[in-house]
Design an enzyme around this catalytic site. Structure first.
Site, PDB file in Angstrom:
ATOM      1  NE  ARG A  24       3.608  61.549 -31.826  1.00 30.26           N
ATOM      2  CZ  ARG A  24       4.817  61.543 -31.285  1.00 30.26           C
ATOM      3  NH1 ARG A  24       5.176  60.573 -30.455  1.00 30.26           N
ATOM      4  NH2 ARG A  24       5.673  62.522 -31.524  1.00 30.26           N
ATOM      5  CG  ASP A  25       5.397  62.988 -27.611  1.00 28.26           C
ATOM      6  OD1 ASP A  25       5.349  62.127 -26.721  1.00 28.26           O
ATOM      7  OD2 ASP A  25       6.460  63.529 -27.954  1.00 28.26           O
ATOM      8  CG  HIS A 218       9.806  66.517 -30.181  1.00 25.63           C
ATOM      9  ND1 HIS A 218       8.515  66.336 -30.655  1.00 25.63           N
ATOM     10  CD2 HIS A 218       9.899  65.701 -29.107  1.00 25.63           C
ATOM     11  CE1 HIS A 218       7.877  65.445 -29.905  1.00 25.63           C
ATOM     12  NE2 HIS A 218       8.706  65.048 -28.944  1.00 25.63           N
ATOM     13  CG  HIS A 220      10.069  64.985 -24.237  1.00 24.27           C
ATOM     14  ND1 HIS A 220       8.867  64.431 -23.879  1.00 24.27           N
ATOM     15  CD2 HIS A 220      10.223  64.718 -25.560  1.00 24.27           C
ATOM     16  CE1 HIS A 220       8.320  63.840 -24.924  1.00 24.27           C
ATOM     17  NE2 HIS A 220       9.121  63.986 -25.968  1.00 24.27           N
ATOM     18  CB  CYS A 251       8.654  57.916 -25.427  1.00 24.48           C
ATOM     19  SG  CYS A 251       8.888  56.463 -26.483  1.00 24.48           S
ATOM     20  CG  ASN A 260       6.170  66.610 -25.881  1.00 23.28           C
ATOM     21  OD1 ASN A 260       5.552  65.614 -25.548  1.00 23.28           O
ATOM     22  ND2 ASN A 260       6.988  66.631 -26.895  1.00 23.28           N
TER      23      ASN A 260
HETATM   24  C1  LIG Z   1      10.019  59.009 -29.065  1.00 23.47           C
HETATM   25  C2  LIG Z   1       8.620  58.617 -29.431  1.00 23.47           C
HETATM   26  O1  LIG Z   1       7.709  59.115 -28.856  1.00 23.47           O
HETATM   27  S1  LIG Z   1       8.427  57.491 -30.715  1.00 23.47           S
HETATM   28  C3  LIG Z   1       6.712  57.087 -30.703  1.00 23.47           C
HETATM   29  C4  LIG Z   1       6.358  56.100 -29.618  1.00 23.47           C
HETATM   30  N1  LIG Z   1       6.758  54.734 -29.915  1.00 23.47           N
HETATM   31  C5  LIG Z   1       6.051  53.963 -30.779  1.00 23.47           C
HETATM   32  O2  LIG Z   1       5.064  54.366 -31.363  1.00 23.47           O
HETATM   33  C6  LIG Z   1       6.566  52.543 -30.980  1.00 23.47           C
HETATM   34  C7  LIG Z   1       6.578  52.231 -32.442  1.00 23.47           C
HETATM   35  N2  LIG Z   1       7.078  50.889 -32.704  1.00 23.47           N
HETATM   36  C8  LIG Z   1       6.349  49.970 -33.335  1.00 23.47           C
HETATM   37  O3  LIG Z   1       5.215  50.210 -33.690  1.00 23.47           O
HETATM   38  C9  LIG Z   1       6.977  48.615 -33.589  1.00 23.47           C
HETATM   39  O4  LIG Z   1       8.264  48.591 -33.047  1.00 23.47           O
HETATM   40  C10 LIG Z   1       7.116  48.281 -35.114  1.00 23.47           C
HETATM   41  C11 LIG Z   1       5.730  48.026 -35.719  1.00 23.47           C
HETATM   42  C12 LIG Z   1       7.837  49.386 -35.843  1.00 23.47           C
HETATM   43  C13 LIG Z   1       7.939  47.014 -35.256  1.00 23.47           C
HETATM   44  O5  LIG Z   1       7.458  46.020 -34.379  1.00 23.47           O
HETATM   45  P1  LIG Z   1       7.609  44.465 -34.808  1.00 23.47           P
HETATM   46  O6  LIG Z   1       7.020  43.661 -33.727  1.00 23.47           O
HETATM   47  O7  LIG Z   1       9.023  44.215 -35.190  1.00 23.47           O
HETATM   48  O8  LIG Z   1       6.695  44.449 -36.098  1.00 23.47           O
HETATM   49  P2  LIG Z   1       6.446  43.297 -37.144  1.00 23.47           P
HETATM   50  O9  LIG Z   1       6.667  43.868 -38.487  1.00 23.47           O
HETATM   51  O10 LIG Z   1       7.221  42.055 -36.767  1.00 23.47           O
HETATM   52  O11 LIG Z   1       4.878  43.016 -36.969  1.00 23.47           O
HETATM   53  C14 LIG Z   1       4.323  42.471 -35.774  1.00 23.47           C
HETATM   54  C15 LIG Z   1       2.813  42.497 -35.869  1.00 23.47           C
HETATM   55  O12 LIG Z   1       2.343  43.864 -35.893  1.00 23.47           O
HETATM   56  C16 LIG Z   1       1.648  44.134 -37.108  1.00 23.47           C
HETATM   57  N3  LIG Z   1       2.035  45.470 -37.541  1.00 23.47           N
HETATM   58  C17 LIG Z   1       3.239  45.864 -37.986  1.00 23.47           C
HETATM   59  N4  LIG Z   1       3.215  47.171 -38.252  1.00 23.47           N
HETATM   60  C18 LIG Z   1       1.970  47.612 -37.977  1.00 23.47           C
HETATM   61  C19 LIG Z   1       1.362  48.877 -38.051  1.00 23.47           C
HETATM   62  N5  LIG Z   1       2.018  49.954 -38.450  1.00 23.47           N
HETATM   63  N6  LIG Z   1       0.068  48.978 -37.679  1.00 23.47           N
HETATM   64  C20 LIG Z   1      -0.616  47.884 -37.239  1.00 23.47           C
HETATM   65  N7  LIG Z   1      -0.070  46.654 -37.137  1.00 23.47           N
HETATM   66  C21 LIG Z   1       1.210  46.514 -37.517  1.00 23.47           C
HETATM   67  C22 LIG Z   1       2.135  43.046 -38.068  1.00 23.47           C
HETATM   68  O13 LIG Z   1       1.197  42.832 -39.085  1.00 23.47           O
HETATM   69  C23 LIG Z   1       2.294  41.883 -37.140  1.00 23.47           C
HETATM   70  O14 LIG Z   1       1.020  41.349 -36.844  1.00 23.47           O
HETATM   71  P3  LIG Z   1       0.787  39.781 -36.586  1.00 23.47           P
HETATM   72  O15 LIG Z   1       1.607  39.433 -35.379  1.00 23.47           O
HETATM   73  O16 LIG Z   1      -0.686  39.677 -36.351  1.00 23.47           O
HETATM   74  O17 LIG Z   1       1.272  39.120 -37.814  1.00 23.47           O
HETATM   75  C1  LIG Z   2       8.833  60.982 -32.171  1.00 25.12           C
HETATM   76  C2  LIG Z   2       9.064  61.841 -30.981  1.00 25.12           C
HETATM   77  O1  LIG Z   2       8.160  62.004 -30.205  1.00 25.12           O
HETATM   78  C3  LIG Z   2      10.358  62.499 -30.826  1.00 25.12           C
HETATM   79  C4  LIG Z   2      11.067  62.332 -29.504  1.00 25.12           C
HETATM   80  O2  LIG Z   2      10.510  62.604 -28.424  1.00 25.12           O
HETATM   81  O3  LIG Z   2      12.219  61.909 -29.544  1.00 25.12           O
END
Ligand SMILES: CC(=O)SCCNC(=O)CCNC(=O)[C@H](O)C(C)(C)COP(=O)(O)OP(=O)(O)OC[C@H]1O[C@@H](n2cnc3c(N)ncnc32)[C@H](O)[C@@H]1OP(=O)(O)O
Ligand SMILES: CC(=O)CC(=O)O
Length: 312
Positions: A24-25, A218, A220, A251, A260
């Site tokens: 995943r990450d 966690h 990095h 990310c 990581n």
């Molecule tokens: C530190 C880290 O590593 S964290 C991990 C890495 N980062 C990520 O994974 C980013 C995660 N963020 C996201 O996925 C987004 O910000 C969300 C979904 C939480 C919010 O995004 P928004 O655009 O506000 O979502 P919203 O609810 O308005 O939906 C937008 C579209 O996506 C779709 N959608 C929403 N959630 C999901 C989902 N979980 N899976 C698939 N499609 C989805 C909706 O149905 C909508 O589709 P449409 O445009 O065809 O109607």
């Molecule tokens: C969700 C994560 O992947 C955590 C982090 O890096 O902050």
């Protein structure tokens, strides 16, 4: 290369749980989109090394994280190997949870932020709004019998806001845990934390009754502190450590987030300290060398480079 072993110290545990985040990450920020077959093989190979807990993918829109766009297909390919309480997947919202439940997962992780800027960039919401988004996810996941982790990102530094005040982190951690998660994971998303900072945060959480046993860490490795931070956390009683095979990671929504803590580097250090991880290091290095070949660049892990043929 063999390593002289020492008796386990009284501060350090004799065993830890490695929470492997490579699929995943490790992959979420990779521009080369790997096939579902390769990802499934990656998970199978990681399982074969003895790693027990493996975060396999994310149920997020492909428009947000293209590399994770095949989550249902990956879980379909993995079958039973992708299910159970030790194969968590990221879900940000109920839509993600529905898809994860349909795929038969046994564990999910929601992921919040200690800072407003990252909450907006990563989740398109404020911290408060993201808590409201997570609440029904955690409630429904627990009702369905799933194990639930709650990540808090940016627990140390934030690329836009700088050093994050410990009080602010503690407040978000309390709110995330209050949702009903089984485990809270402290994310050093951009790797600016140092061991003293880790100890201060763990102490502050302890004062609020959040015990190290409830926590995962966690780190990095952007500033080369991930292993030192991990050892500081272990000395404070944390027993679950996130790591990514080959040191992959980053990310897409956090400027300057790099890999990581490499699982190999962690396993090597644990061996030297007499801490059991259950991981076959030779198999793990071979897996990371193979993955480096798939990605077309050498592994950033020092141990993979030292023990692998070329790390690529
Ligand atoms: C530190 C880290 O590593 S964290 C991990 C890495 N980062 C990520 O994974 C980013 C995660 N963020 C996201 O996925 C987004 O910000 C969300 C979904 C939480 C919010 O995004 P928004 O655009 O506000 O979502 P919203 O609810 O308005 O939906 C937008 C579209 O996506 C779709 N959608 C929403 N959630 C999901 C989902 N979980 N899976 C698939 N499609 C989805 C909706 O149905 C909508 O589709 P449409 O445009 O065809 O109607
Ligand atoms: C969700 C994560 O992947 C955590 C982090 O890096 O902050």
């Amino acid at each position: 290369m063999s390593l002289p072993q020492v008796e386990p110290s009284s501060v350090m545990p004799d065993r830890i749980t490695i929470y492997e985040v490579g699929p995943r990450d490790g992959l979420q920020n990779e521009k080369t989109i790997l096939s579902t077959d390769v990802k499934a093989q990656f998970v199978r190979r990681l399982v074969a090394t003895g790693l027990q807990t493996i975060e396999t993918t994310s149920f997020v829109p492909a428009a947000w994280v293209p590399q994770m766009g095949d989550a249902p297909q990956l879980l379909e390919q993995l079958g039973e190997l992708g299910r159970g309480a030790d194969r968590p997947v990221l879900v940000p919202n109920e839509r993600g949870l529905d898809a994860a439940l349909a795929a038969g997962v046994g564990a999910v992780a929601v992921f919040g932020s200690a800072t407003e800027t990252f909450a907006q960039k990563n989740l398109n919401r404020s911290v408060e709004e993201s808590l409201r988004m997570f609440a029904p996810v955690v409630e429904r996941a627990k009702a369905a019998g799933l194990w639930v982790r709650a990540y808090v990102s940016m627990c140390f530094g934030d690329p836009w806001e700088g050093a994050v005040p410990i009080d602010q982190v503690v407040t978000v951690c309390e709110a995330m845990l209050a949702l009903g998660a089984d485990q809270l994971c402290l994310g050093d998303t951009i790797g600016t934390g140092t061991p003293g900072h880790v100890v201060r945060l763990l102490d502050a959480l302890g004062e609020k009754g959040i015990a190290p046993a409830t926590l995962g860490v966690h780190f990095h490795d952007t500033y080369g502190q991930a292993l030192a931070n991990t050892l500081a956390a272990l000395a404070k009683g944390v027993r679950t450590v996130d790591a990514s095979a080959g040191g992959l990671g980053g990310c897409p929504y956090a400027k300057s987030a790099t890999g990581n803590l490499a699982t190999e580097d962690l396993v090597w250090a644990c061996r030297g300290l007499g801490i059991e991880t259950g991981v076959d290091l030779t198999e793990l290095v071979a897996t990371s060398v193979w993955m480096a070949g798939q990605l077309g660049r050498p592994s950033p892990s020092r141990v993979v480079r030292a023990l692998g043929d070329s790390g690529q």
